[in-house]
Write an enzyme that holds these catalytic residues in place. Structure first.
Site, short mmCIF file in Angstrom:
data_model
loop_
_atom_site.label_atom_id
_atom_site.label_comp_id
_atom_site.label_asym_id
_atom_site.label_seq_id
_atom_site.Cartn_x
_atom_site.Cartn_y
_atom_site.Cartn_z
N GLU A 87 -20.09 -23.32 19.42
CA GLU A 87 -19.26 -21.98 19.14
C GLU A 87 -18.68 -21.45 20.68
O GLU A 87 -17.58 -20.35 21.19
CB GLU A 87 -20.61 -20.87 18.93
N GLU A 118 -37.00 -38.99 18.02
CA GLU A 118 -37.35 -38.18 18.86
C GLU A 118 -38.01 -39.08 19.83
O GLU A 118 -38.41 -38.66 21.44
CB GLU A 118 -37.62 -36.58 18.88
#
Length: 301
Positions: A87, A118
């Protein structure tokens, strides 16, 4: 943490006493419960205000020296980092390289869960190497439960490169220690759905990233007053926003504002400088470049 060791003591894994009968609540009661629990995100942000402010200053200083900002995480935490990074270019007209999100599993993990990835700290370290992170950069590791090996590996590797490191987590330092220069703890308590950190933990993380990236861009001169003067004018909506910014700040009508915007190659900041100084686009661009794009300091001179 050993994979056989229980994580049940972690704040993010605990059972919320207020939602013990979640499956017996009415629909409206469920909505009300979420609303009540989400108020804790505001308190958590307030309690972290000092570390958030310090992080903003560190990032702004890095930008001034040619450094970059990296978010790194897995699952929801990593996706939120990618979202915030994505963004920045349309909001602040920054190059995509300036703020980047690194997600365990890469782009595919944005739409398909790959949480098993992860568990490998070496993958986090490899990501630091692949992005050629240096001592000019800032790396923010995001791990709601604080234990994500991918993030710990990345932070350790980033520190070894001399980068400034920041950790964002939703557990206390007494529960999980994280080796980072700045340690942001967003303590929102147990989730309504036990262990589902896409809920309050995700919400408070998004709030923190909003503050961090926007605050850093303000300090970096990407904002004038409360206007996004570096907005990328790439569609009709953003062209309209650009015209409103110019008109509001200069009292030009929309036709005059559009003419000025065209003369500035659709750069709002440059358009404003041209209007206030009488410079043409080339001279205005040169002056902004000399001043690292900071319009406020030029206007206040």
């Amino acid at each position: 943490m050993d994979k056989l060791q229980s994580r049940g003591h972690l704040l993010t894994e605990q059972i919320n006493p207020h939602s013990q009968n979640l499956d017996s609540l009415s629909t409206l009661e469920i909505v009300d419960l979420f609303n009540q629990e989400d108020t804790k995100t505001i308190e958590a942000i307030a309690n972290a205000r000092m570390t958030l402010a310090k992080t903003i200053d560190v990032i702004a200083a890095a930008f001034e020296q040619g450094g970059r900002l990296f978010y790194i995480g897995a699952g929801t935490s990593g996706r939120l980092g990618v979202l915030d990074a994505a963004e920045c270019p349309p909001t602040f007209c920054t190059p995509p390289e300036l703020v980047q999100g690194i997600l365990a599993g890469g782009a595919a993990a944005l739409i398909k869960s790959s949480e098993a990835l992860e568990d490998r700290p070496e993958d986090g370290a490899r990501a630091i190497a692949e992005h050629q992170i240096t001592d000019l950069d800032v790396v923010i590791g995001i791990t709601a439960g604080g234990t994500t090996p991918f993030v710990h590996g990345a932070l350790q590797a980033a520190k070894a490169k001399g980068a400034k490191t920041v950790a964002i987590s939703c557990v206390s330092s007494e529960q999980v220690a994280i080796d980072a220069d700045i340690d942001i703890r967003l303590l929102v308590g147990a989730e309504i759905l036990a262990g589902s950190t896409r809920l309050k933990a995700g919400t408070v993380t998004k709030m923190a990233l909003n503050i961090i990236s926007t605050g850093a861009m303000v300090r970096y001169g990407k904002v004038y007053g409360n206007r996004m003067i570096d907005v990328a004018v790439t569609n009709d909506k953003l062209n309209d926003r650009a015209l409103r910014i110019i008109s509001d700040l200069t009292e030009l009508n929309r036709t005059e504002a559009q003419d000025l915007l065209e003369k500035s190659q659709k750069k709002v900041k440059l358009a404003l400088l041209m209007h206030w100084t009488g410079l043409d686009a080339e001279a205005g661009e040169a002056l902004l470049n000399q001043n690292k794009g900071n319009l406020r300091s030029l206007i206040n001179q």
